[in-house]
Design a protein around this motif. Structure first.
Motif, PDB file in Angstrom:
ATOM      1  N   PHE A  93       8.042  24.386   5.973  1.00 54.22           N
ATOM      2  CA  PHE A  93       8.316  22.945   6.016  1.00 54.22           C
ATOM      3  C   PHE A  93       7.232  22.181   5.254  1.00 54.22           C
ATOM      4  N   GLU A  94       5.986  22.636   5.393  1.00 48.18           N
ATOM      5  CA  GLU A  94       4.879  21.963   4.703  1.00 48.18           C
ATOM      6  C   GLU A  94       5.040  21.995   3.190  1.00 48.18           C
ATOM      7  N   LYS A  95       5.677  23.044   2.664  1.00 47.88           N
ATOM      8  CA  LYS A  95       5.899  23.142   1.220  1.00 47.88           C
ATOM      9  C   LYS A  95       6.709  21.954   0.712  1.00 47.88           C
ATOM     10  N   TYR A  96       7.704  21.522   1.520  1.00 49.83           N
ATOM     11  CA  TYR A  96       8.507  20.364   1.131  1.00 49.83           C
ATOM     12  C   TYR A  96       7.659  19.096   1.164  1.00 49.83           C
ATOM     13  N   LEU A  97       6.739  19.011   2.138  1.00 52.29           N
ATOM     14  CA  LEU A  97       5.850  17.852   2.214  1.00 52.29           C
ATOM     15  C   LEU A  97       4.891  17.817   1.027  1.00 52.29           C
ATOM     16  N   GLU A  98       4.434  18.996   0.603  1.00 55.70           N
ATOM     17  CA  GLU A  98       3.485  19.076  -0.518  1.00 55.70           C
ATOM     18  C   GLU A  98       4.106  18.598  -1.822  1.00 55.70           C
ATOM     19  N   ASP A 110      16.904  21.099   0.799  1.00 55.69           N
ATOM     20  CA  ASP A 110      17.150  21.620  -0.547  1.00 55.69           C
ATOM     21  C   ASP A 110      18.216  20.835  -1.292  1.00 55.69           C
ATOM     22  N   PHE A 111      18.963  20.002  -0.588  1.00 56.19           N
ATOM     23  CA  PHE A 111      19.991  19.183  -1.229  1.00 56.19           C
ATOM     24  C   PHE A 111      19.399  17.906  -1.826  1.00 56.19           C
ATOM     25  N   PHE A 112      18.152  17.591  -1.468  1.00 52.09           N
ATOM     26  CA  PHE A 112      17.511  16.372  -1.965  1.00 52.09           C
ATOM     27  C   PHE A 112      16.915  16.582  -3.355  1.00 52.09           C
ATOM     28  N   PRO A 113      16.849  15.515  -4.169  1.00 52.26           N
ATOM     29  CA  PRO A 113      16.147  15.607  -5.452  1.00 52.26           C
ATOM     30  C   PRO A 113      14.675  15.938  -5.234  1.00 52.26           C
ATOM     31  N   LYS A 114      14.048  16.520  -6.233  1.00 51.95           N
ATOM     32  CA  LYS A 114      12.655  16.968  -6.103  1.00 51.95           C
ATOM     33  C   LYS A 114      11.681  15.822  -5.838  1.00 51.95           C
ATOM     34  N   ASP A 115      12.009  14.607  -6.322  1.00 50.11           N
ATOM     35  CA  ASP A 115      11.068  13.488  -6.158  1.00 50.11           C
ATOM     36  C   ASP A 115      11.458  12.568  -5.007  1.00 50.11           C
ATOM     37  N   SER A 116      12.310  13.051  -4.100  1.00 51.10           N
ATOM     38  CA  SER A 116      12.767  12.207  -2.992  1.00 51.10           C
ATOM     39  C   SER A 116      11.629  11.936  -2.007  1.00 51.10           C
ATOM     40  N   LEU A 117      11.854  10.971  -1.155  1.00 55.49           N
ATOM     41  CA  LEU A 117      10.843  10.521  -0.198  1.00 55.49           C
ATOM     42  C   LEU A 117      11.149  11.088   1.185  1.00 55.49           C
ATOM     43  N   MET A 118      10.129  11.588   1.876  1.00 59.65           N
ATOM     44  CA  MET A 118      10.299  12.102   3.232  1.00 59.65           C
ATOM     45  C   MET A 118       9.602  11.180   4.226  1.00 59.65           C
ATOM     46  N   ILE A 119      10.390  10.697   5.200  1.00 59.87           N
ATOM     47  CA  ILE A 119       9.852   9.838   6.255  1.00 59.87           C
ATOM     48  C   ILE A 119       9.938  10.603   7.574  1.00 59.87           C
ATOM     49  N   ILE A 120       8.822  10.826   8.235  1.00 61.79           N
ATOM     50  CA  ILE A 120       8.811  11.519   9.521  1.00 61.79           C
ATOM     51  C   ILE A 120       8.579  10.474  10.601  1.00 61.79           C
ATOM     52  N   ASP A 121       9.654  10.074  11.294  1.00 65.89           N
ATOM     53  CA  ASP A 121       9.544   9.035  12.322  1.00 65.89           C
ATOM     54  C   ASP A 121       8.959   9.615  13.608  1.00 65.89           C
ATOM     55  N   GLU A 122       8.185   8.796  14.315  1.00 69.91           N
ATOM     56  CA  GLU A 122       7.506   9.240  15.547  1.00 69.91           C
ATOM     57  C   GLU A 122       6.880  10.616  15.311  1.00 69.91           C
ATOM     58  N   LYS A 168       0.827  -1.211   0.000  1.00 71.64           N
ATOM     59  CA  LYS A 168       0.000   0.000   0.000  1.00 71.64           C
ATOM     60  C   LYS A 168       0.864   1.265   0.000  1.00 71.64           C
ATOM     61  N   LEU A 169       1.919   1.253   0.802  1.00 68.83           N
ATOM     62  CA  LEU A 169       2.785   2.435   0.897  1.00 68.83           C
ATOM     63  C   LEU A 169       3.526   2.686  -0.414  1.00 68.83           C
ATOM     64  N   VAL A 170       3.988   1.630  -1.054  1.00 73.79           N
ATOM     65  CA  VAL A 170       4.701   1.776  -2.337  1.00 73.79           C
ATOM     66  C   VAL A 170       3.785   2.413  -3.379  1.00 73.79           C
ATOM     67  N   LYS A 171       2.541   1.951  -3.444  1.00 69.42           N
ATOM     68  CA  LYS A 171       1.579   2.529  -4.405  1.00 69.42           C
ATOM     69  C   LYS A 171       1.349   4.004  -4.119  1.00 69.42           C
ATOM     70  N   GLY A 172       1.244   4.363  -2.845  1.00 64.70           N
ATOM     71  CA  GLY A 172       1.048   5.763  -2.472  1.00 64.70           C
ATOM     72  C   GLY A 172       2.238   6.621  -2.824  1.00 64.70           C
ATOM     73  N   VAL A 173       3.455   6.097  -2.604  1.00 61.64           N
ATOM     74  CA  VAL A 173       4.673   6.841  -2.943  1.00 61.64           C
ATOM     75  C   VAL A 173       4.737   7.080  -4.445  1.00 61.64           C
ATOM     76  N   GLN A 174       4.399   6.074  -5.217  1.00 64.15           N
ATOM     77  CA  GLN A 174       4.423   6.212  -6.679  1.00 64.15           C
ATOM     78  C   GLN A 174       3.425   7.253  -7.179  1.00 64.15           C
ATOM     79  N   LYS A 175       2.349   7.468  -6.399  1.00 64.39           N
ATOM     80  CA  LYS A 175       1.362   8.500  -6.747  1.00 64.39           C
ATOM     81  C   LYS A 175       1.733   9.869  -6.173  1.00 64.39           C
ATOM     82  N   GLY A 176       2.816   9.904  -5.367  1.00 65.90           N
ATOM     83  CA  GLY A 176       3.233  11.163  -4.754  1.00 65.90           C
ATOM     84  C   GLY A 176       2.394  11.573  -3.563  1.00 65.90           C
TER      85      GLY A 176
END
Length: 644
Positions: A374-379, A319-331, A21-29
């Motif tokens: 920060f939310e802009k990066y999440l968006e 800003d050093f990450f690629p535009k399509d990188s994945l963000m994981i917010i632990d806890e 499920k998570l992989v499908k969601g990541v692929q959809k952004g």
């Protein structure tokens, strides 16, 4: 490069469906939440998601201890990838501040951990290499860092056969903040001896020897600065700047001019004493910037270095990450509130510095991101919030909440019993003794430090081996207390907020919450679910809530824990799973230490001295690698040798 998780086990329980499920969601952004119970293998699930999507990923944690834990786990899962670590590099940090009530100015005082500083540089270098990279970071990653565009543009390309004058090479190294050190060069230095120039990058455990034949690069050799790696020839390389705050030489003039203009604008607005103070400080800083491109506290001028407008957000690690990188917010239930509050705290401290003539107003622009920024990066990136108890924000913004309620061990959430608050201490003593009789440990949470200390003392008088744990106890000492609890030197650990320690103790058979009905941060539904989860590493785990009434938070927590328990029991029954307790080593050297103590093995004077030297080297190495338990075990063994 093929991303593949290295592990001697496969996804099990409800991990496969969560990964899919998570992989499908990541692929959809999409933004998603992973609601994973304690001990369900959330890190392993995330590792599989990263591997299947092949994206660079930022894994953000709310404190250094948990970040170190995650970094270690991801290094094991991805031994051939770029797995990096980015936290605050200060062992000691006293920020610049001013208290007008007492007219006290406190100059910034820091003790930088060179190892962690190098790891920060390694993180940005890996991200700019274009290779898929995982960076485990604390919330310090939202602080200003300097422009990645300037950082990359100012890199020094080197290639065998290229035309390059010796003087131009040295001049360029100085421009990108490398310092000459011909005697004992370290990372961020260079050494020049005739036609041989040794360059020690700030981001690698190696140095490059550039050999010049006249004005031609005749060879480039890479040498390891750690380990036994043999030197080898390379055709080309790229030397990144030694610092994150750099500016092209042609922009220095305008930068200095703009700072002077701000100074002239600000001086008439200040009383004479404050104006004189500011003028003296800024003029000295400008002289340093003009001469060497750097000054103490240069980050306070970062707006000018980056070419930003007033109030514009700073560059940061994101800003050093690629535009399509994945963000994981632990806890995420803890990490996001931390991110939300950081900007206000920074602004409050700098307000006095600017108002009383210690800094220019542009210092306000050297800051962490606001939550909206920060939310802009999440968006703009696929994101996953990971928590056993996602907060309201995560629930609102997530396209879906993926549940992972089954543990690979089959252990179900512990039974929770609510008992009367009256006589809670005596009842607790009886339950702790019962748990100790089973060979298990107990965790008890109180509301204040004083209560924790008093309760630990009372338990000791009752013959229970207890100790207390709170924020005033240093990190290494906390780790040692937890280690001793696991070894059975203590039977009960008493604390205020045992959630923040990242406790992972399979030997815990009882979790007790005193004054569970006192509504607040430490007794809300999220905290209650989290702390009860500490008993979910052992099949005999159980929890007690002492209260005179059942609060809405307790009702919510009990209802959710009952829902999860029923789901887990049904899953185990359907798949014929018999729960088993988690088995986890206490520390690498515990058996060896125990054996030494039992046999009383004697060493000759020379043998003891050699062993002491070896142990000290290993201890320091373990501390540098953030392997605290191992470092403590080595230290104890070193002490057991006595004077040598």
């Amino acid at each position: 490069m093929e991303f593949k998780v290295s592990a001697n086990f496969l996804p099990t329980g409800d991990q496969p469906q969560a990964i899919e499920k998570l992989v499908k969601g990541v692929q959809k952004g999409e933004k998603q939440s992973l609601l994973g119970v304690t001990g369900s293998g959330k890190t392993y699930t995330i590792a599989n998601v990263i591997a299947k999507t092949g994206k660079s990923a930022l894994v953000m944690s709310h404190n250094k201890t948990l970040a170190a834990q995650l970094y270690s786990e991801f290094k094991e899962f991805f031994p051939t990838w770029n797995v990096e670590y980015f936290i605050s590099y200060y062992d000691y940090y006293l920020p610049e501040s001013y208290a007008p009530q007492t007219d006290t100015y406190i100059e910034k005082s820091v003790l930088i951990n060179e190892k962690i500083e190098q790891m920060r540089f390694s993180a940005t270098a890996s991200l700019l290499s274009g290779e898929p990279t995982i960076v485990v970071a604390s919330v310090s990653c939202i602080y200003g860092l300097g422009s990645p565009i300037d950082y990359l543009e100012m890199a020094l390309p080197l290639q065998k056969g290229m035309q390059l004058e010796r003087g131009k090479l040295l001049e360029k190294l100085v421009e990108i903040q490398y310092e000459r050190n011909d005697l004992a060069p370290e990372h961020g230095n260079f050494r020049a001896r005739g036609g041989n120039i040794d360059i020690f990058p700030s981001y690698k455990k190696c140095f490059y020897r550039v050999e010049l034949d006249g004005e031609t690069v005749s060879s480039i050799t890479q040498f390891a600065t750690e380990g036994d790696g043999k030197p080898f020839k390379i055709e080309n390389t790229r030397i990144l700047p030694a610092r994150h705050f750099v500016v092209p030489k042609q922009r220095v003039g305008k930068l200095v001019s703009d700072i002077r203009q701000e100074l002239e604008t600000q001086l008439p607005l200040l009383p004479e004493l404050f104006a004189y103070r500011l003028k003296t400080k800024v003029k000295y800083d400008l002289e340093m910037i003009e001469q060497v491109g750097f000054c103490k506290g240069v980050e306070n001028y970062s707006r000018y270095f980056d070419g930003r407008k007033e109030g514009e957000k700073p560059y940061c690690l994101l800003d050093f990450f690629p535009k399509d990188s994945l963000m994981i917010i632990d806890e995420s239930h803890v990490t996001l509130p931390q991110v939300r509050g950081m900007h206000a705290g920074d602004y409050s401290r700098k307000k006095n510095l600017v108002g009383y003539g210690f800094r220019l107003p542009s210092a306000f622009d050297n800051r962490p991101l606001t939550f909206k920024e920060f939310e802009k990066y999440l968006e703009n990136r696929p994101s996953i919030f990971v928590s056993a108890t996602p907060g309201d924000y995560e629930k609102q913004v997530s396209a879906k909440i993926v549940e992972q309620l089954v543990r690979p061990t089959g252990i179900v959430d512990p039974m929770v019993e609510v008992r009367p608050e009256k006589g809670q201490v005596d009842d607790l003593c009886m339950e702790v003794q019962k748990t100790t009789g089973l060979g298990l440990r107990s965790l008890v949470t109180t509301l204040t430090k004083r209560q924790a200390e008093d309760l630990a003392e009372y338990l000791l008088k009752k013959g229970i081996k207890a100790c207390y744990l709170h924020s005033e106890i240093e990190t290494l000492e906390r780790t040692e207390l937890i280690r001793k609890l696991r070894l059975g030197e203590f039977d009960c650990l008493v604390g205020i907020n045992l959630l923040r320690e990242g406790l992972d103790i399979p030997e815990v058979g009882l979790v007790a919450v005193l004054d569970a009905d006192k509504e607040g941060f430490l007794r809300n539904a999220t905290s209650l679910i989290q702390v009860v989860g500490r008993a979910a590493r052992n099949v005999q785990g159980r929890a007690l809530l002492y209260a005179s009434r059942t609060t809405p938070s307790m009702e919510q927590a009990l209802s959710e824990m009952d829902r999860r328990r029923r789901y887990q029991l049904a899953f185990n029954k359907k798949h014929g799973i018999t729960p088993t307790s988690i088995l986890k080593k206490v520390a690498e050297l515990d058996k060896e230490l125990a054996q030494t103590a039992k046999t009383g093995k004697k060493l000759g004077k020379s043998g003891a001295k050699k062993l002491a030297i070896d142990l000290e080297v290993e201890m320091k190495k373990a501390a540098e690698n953030l392997e605290f338990e191992k470092a403590i075990a080595l230290r104890e063994r070193l002490r057991s040798l006595g004077p040598v």
